[in-house]
Design an enzyme around this catalytic site. Structure first.
Site, PDB file in Angstrom:
ATOM      1  N   ARG A  77       0.838  -1.210   0.000  1.00  0.00           N
ATOM      2  CA  ARG A  77       0.000   0.000   0.000  1.00  0.00           C
ATOM      3  C   ARG A  77       0.871   1.259   0.000  1.00  0.00           C
ATOM      4  O   ARG A  77       0.561   2.250  -0.658  1.00  0.00           O
ATOM      5  CB  ARG A  77      -0.932   0.004   1.221  1.00  0.00           C
ATOM      6  CG  ARG A  77      -1.938  -1.146   1.161  1.00  0.00           C
ATOM      7  CD  ARG A  77      -2.924  -1.064   2.288  1.00  0.00           C
ATOM      8  NE  ARG A  77      -3.777   0.110   2.182  1.00  0.00           N
ATOM      9  CZ  ARG A  77      -4.475   0.622   3.191  1.00  0.00           C
ATOM     10  NH1 ARG A  77      -4.424   0.056   4.375  1.00  0.00           N
ATOM     11  NH2 ARG A  77      -5.215   1.680   3.020  1.00  0.00           N
ATOM     12  N   GLN A 109     -10.727   9.643   7.109  1.00  0.00           N
ATOM     13  CA  GLN A 109     -10.500   8.256   7.522  1.00  0.00           C
ATOM     14  C   GLN A 109      -9.344   7.666   6.725  1.00  0.00           C
ATOM     15  O   GLN A 109      -8.938   6.535   6.960  1.00  0.00           O
ATOM     16  CB  GLN A 109     -11.765   7.418   7.250  1.00  0.00           C
ATOM     17  CG  GLN A 109     -12.969   7.892   8.031  1.00  0.00           C
ATOM     18  CD  GLN A 109     -14.250   7.269   7.468  1.00  0.00           C
ATOM     19  OE1 GLN A 109     -14.638   6.169   7.829  1.00  0.00           O
ATOM     20  NE2 GLN A 109     -14.919   7.983   6.575  1.00  0.00           N
ATOM     21  N   HIS A 127      -7.580   7.575  11.300  1.00  0.00           N
ATOM     22  CA  HIS A 127      -7.119   6.184  11.258  1.00  0.00           C
ATOM     23  C   HIS A 127      -5.605   6.053  11.067  1.00  0.00           C
ATOM     24  O   HIS A 127      -5.122   4.992  10.707  1.00  0.00           O
ATOM     25  CB  HIS A 127      -7.859   5.419  10.148  1.00  0.00           C
ATOM     26  CG  HIS A 127      -9.329   5.249  10.431  1.00  0.00           C
ATOM     27  ND1 HIS A 127     -10.251   4.883   9.490  1.00  0.00           N
ATOM     28  CD2 HIS A 127     -10.026   5.387  11.593  1.00  0.00           C
ATOM     29  CE1 HIS A 127     -11.463   4.817  10.039  1.00  0.00           C
ATOM     30  NE2 HIS A 127     -11.347   5.123  11.317  1.00  0.00           N
ATOM     31  N   CYS A 135       6.553   1.953  17.355  1.00  0.00           N
ATOM     32  CA  CYS A 135       7.345   0.881  17.950  1.00  0.00           C
ATOM     33  C   CYS A 135       6.485   0.108  18.956  1.00  0.00           C
ATOM     34  O   CYS A 135       5.794   0.713  19.781  1.00  0.00           O
ATOM     35  CB  CYS A 135       8.575   1.460  18.642  1.00  0.00           C
ATOM     36  SG  CYS A 135       9.537   0.166  19.448  1.00  0.00           S
ATOM     37  N   CYS A 158      15.088   1.712  19.722  1.00  0.00           N
ATOM     38  CA  CYS A 158      15.281   0.645  20.714  1.00  0.00           C
ATOM     39  C   CYS A 158      15.423  -0.752  20.102  1.00  0.00           C
ATOM     40  O   CYS A 158      15.682  -1.711  20.822  1.00  0.00           O
ATOM     41  CB  CYS A 158      14.135   0.658  21.733  1.00  0.00           C
ATOM     42  SG  CYS A 158      12.609  -0.035  21.069  1.00  0.00           S
ATOM     43  N   THR A 196     -17.284   8.316   1.444  1.00  0.00           N
ATOM     44  CA  THR A 196     -17.245   7.293   2.496  1.00  0.00           C
ATOM     45  C   THR A 196     -18.551   6.509   2.498  1.00  0.00           C
ATOM     46  O   THR A 196     -19.623   7.093   2.290  1.00  0.00           O
ATOM     47  CB  THR A 196     -16.974   7.881   3.895  1.00  0.00           C
ATOM     48  OG1 THR A 196     -17.036   6.808   4.855  1.00  0.00           O
ATOM     49  CG2 THR A 196     -17.962   8.963   4.295  1.00  0.00           C
ATOM     50  N   SER A 197     -18.446   5.188   2.750  1.00  0.00           N
ATOM     51  CA  SER A 197     -19.656   4.379   2.818  1.00  0.00           C
ATOM     52  C   SER A 197     -20.362   4.583   4.162  1.00  0.00           C
ATOM     53  O   SER A 197     -21.468   4.109   4.347  1.00  0.00           O
ATOM     54  CB  SER A 197     -19.315   2.901   2.611  1.00  0.00           C
ATOM     55  OG  SER A 197     -18.310   2.511   3.520  1.00  0.00           O
TER      56      SER A 197
HETATM   57  P1  OAD Z   1     -15.282   2.421   1.635  1.00  0.00           P
HETATM   58  O1  OAD Z   1     -14.451   1.621   0.673  1.00  0.00           O
HETATM   59  O2  OAD Z   1     -16.140   1.704   2.601  1.00  0.00           O
HETATM   60  O3  OAD Z   1     -16.230   3.398   0.818  1.00  0.00           O
HETATM   61  C1  OAD Z   1     -15.761   4.179  -0.247  1.00  0.00           C
HETATM   62  C2  OAD Z   1     -16.916   5.036  -0.716  1.00  0.00           C
HETATM   63  O4  OAD Z   1     -16.432   5.900  -1.722  1.00  0.00           O
HETATM   64  C3  OAD Z   1     -18.093   4.254  -1.316  1.00  0.00           C
HETATM   65  O5  OAD Z   1     -19.288   4.722  -0.711  1.00  0.00           O
HETATM   66  C4  OAD Z   1     -18.036   4.614  -2.801  1.00  0.00           C
HETATM   67  O6  OAD Z   1     -19.337   4.696  -3.376  1.00  0.00           O
HETATM   68  C5  OAD Z   1     -17.378   5.987  -2.762  1.00  0.00           C
HETATM   69  N1  OAD Z   1     -16.646   6.369  -3.983  1.00  0.00           N
HETATM   70  C6  OAD Z   1     -15.852   5.597  -4.765  1.00  0.00           C
HETATM   71  N2  OAD Z   1     -15.309   6.322  -5.757  1.00  0.00           N
HETATM   72  C7  OAD Z   1     -15.766   7.597  -5.608  1.00  0.00           C
HETATM   73  C8  OAD Z   1     -15.563   8.814  -6.329  1.00  0.00           C
HETATM   74  N3  OAD Z   1     -14.790   8.884  -7.409  1.00  0.00           N
HETATM   75  N4  OAD Z   1     -16.206   9.937  -5.887  1.00  0.00           N
HETATM   76  C9  OAD Z   1     -17.023   9.880  -4.789  1.00  0.00           C
HETATM   77  N5  OAD Z   1     -17.243   8.753  -4.080  1.00  0.00           N
HETATM   78  C10 OAD Z   1     -16.622   7.631  -4.470  1.00  0.00           C
HETATM   79  O7  OAD Z   1     -14.263   3.420   2.358  1.00  0.00           O
HETATM   80  P2  OAD Z   1     -14.405   4.230   3.731  1.00  0.00           P
HETATM   81  O8  OAD Z   1     -15.811   4.656   3.953  1.00  0.00           O
HETATM   82  O9  OAD Z   1     -13.355   5.255   3.720  1.00  0.00           O
HETATM   83  O10 OAD Z   1     -10.540   1.803   8.181  1.00  0.00           O
HETATM   84  O11 OAD Z   1     -14.032   3.123   4.781  1.00  0.00           O
HETATM   85  C11 OAD Z   1     -13.937   3.490   6.128  1.00  0.00           C
HETATM   86  C12 OAD Z   1     -12.850   2.728   6.826  1.00  0.00           C
HETATM   87  O12 OAD Z   1     -13.031   1.327   6.610  1.00  0.00           O
HETATM   88  C13 OAD Z   1     -11.452   2.968   6.312  1.00  0.00           C
HETATM   89  O13 OAD Z   1     -10.854   4.111   6.852  1.00  0.00           O
HETATM   90  C14 OAD Z   1     -10.722   1.746   6.764  1.00  0.00           C
HETATM   91  C15 OAD Z   1     -11.738   0.715   6.370  1.00  0.00           C
HETATM   92  O14 OAD Z   1     -11.694  -0.445   7.008  1.00  0.00           O
HETATM   93  C16 OAD Z   1      -9.378   1.419   8.713  1.00  0.00           C
HETATM   94  O15 OAD Z   1      -8.420   1.080   8.060  1.00  0.00           O
HETATM   95  C17 OAD Z   1      -9.401   1.467  10.199  1.00  0.00           C
END
Ligand code: OAD
Length: 255
Positions: A77, A109, A127, A135, A158, A196-197
């Site tokens: 990543r 996030q 996040h 560490c 360390c 974000t979803s």
């Molecule tokens: P998700 O992968 O759950 O959601 C991504 C969102 O972005 C979806 O709702 C898509 O429809 C939308 N999307 C995709 N392409 C897009 C674009 N070009 N324009 C606008 N929207 C778009 O990602 P997150 O909601 O960020 O946590 O997930 C939340 C957390 O879950 C992350 O931070 C991570 C993961 O597990 C940790 O790593 C702790």
């Protein structure tokens, strides 16, 4: 113009008007804002995260069981982020911050660091960040950039094993960052939720918090490819690509 385009144009104009009338703005972003930069989002339909089960690569248990696998995943990543650039959606948020500062907070996030690379300043990374290591012995946090770190990186201070400075499932968010995010959500009069979803808590809880914590409630604008868990709370919905829609909103505002 098709009916769909007309509807979208109306929402762009409504979003621009709401932002123009706001003084304190908070933004919550997720993986979707970086999708147009070439970083895959999380919730693929097969339930896997780039071929791995989430519990194997993003939980403390997974790390204890197989730290080498976890580092392989995070090094991949990191290498991917090293090859990508911020996109017009990140850049639009930089311009919004300049317009509203000091009344602007960006809560993300994402761990890719692209908001700061784009030039955003007041960024709360809920996040963690892929460039940082923590560490497991002395707890020192260090920015190691995006250089490859191998499968068993060690603390430069360390010598103990390092882990990514990422908040994994089953872990607490860093309290000093989370507290500031709560303050920003409670104080804003407009919350823009991008890509974000809205299924991962506590981050997703900032959306109802912004609405419920004052009268009148904060206006919620959602910008996403599709409707989400948060859509029922949104006053204005921008459905399409963030990299296309956010610059259009700013153009309407004359920003
Ligand atoms: P998700 O992968 O759950 O959601 C991504 C969102 O972005 C979806 O709702 C898509 O429809 C939308 N999307 C995709 N392409 C897009 C674009 N070009 N324009 C606008 N929207 C778009 O990602 P997150 O909601 O960020 O946590 O997930 C939340 C957390 O879950 C992350 O931070 C991570 C993961 O597990 C940790 O790593 C702790």
């Amino acid at each position: 113009m098709s009916v769909v385009d007309e509807e979208q144009e109306k929402e762009v104009a409504r979003a621009a008007a709401a932002l123009s009338g706001a003084t304190r703005v908070a933004v919550l972003t997720g993986a979707g804002i970086s999708a147009e930069s070439g970083i895959p989002t999380f919730r693929a339909s097969d339930g896997l995260w780039e071929g791995h089960r989430i519990e194997d690569v993003a939980t403390p248990r997974g790390y204890r069981r197989n730290p080498g696998l976890v580092w392989k995943f995070y090094n991949a990543r990191r290498a991917n982020v090293a090859t990508v650039k911020p996109n017009p959606a990140h850049e639009a948020l930089v311009r919004l911050e300049k317009h509203f500062a000091p009344g602007f907070t960006l809560i993300t996030q994402n761990v890719d660091g692209l908001h700061r690379t784009a030039g955003s300043r007041n960024v709360l990374e809920l996040h963690g960040n892929l460039a940082r290591t923590r560490c497991t012995g002395c707890q020192e946090i260090r920015n190691r950039g995006l250089e490859p770190l191998g499968d068993d990186p060690r603390c430069l201070t360390c010598g103990e094993a390092l882990r990514p400075d990422i908040v994994w499932f089953e872990e607490q968010l860093p309290p000093h960052v989370w507290d500031k995010a709560v303050d920003a959500a409670m104080a804003c009069d407009l919350l823009l939720v991008v890509g974000t979803s809205a299924v991962v808590f506590p981050a997703a809880g900032l959306i109802p918090l912004a609405q419920e914590s004052k009268t009148p409630p904060a206006t919620i604008i959602e910008c996403n490819l599709t409707q989400t868990n948060a859509s029922g709370l949104a006053d204005i919905g921008l459905y399409g690509r963030a990299g296309e829609l956010l610059p259009r909103v700013l153009k309407h505002m004359g920003v």
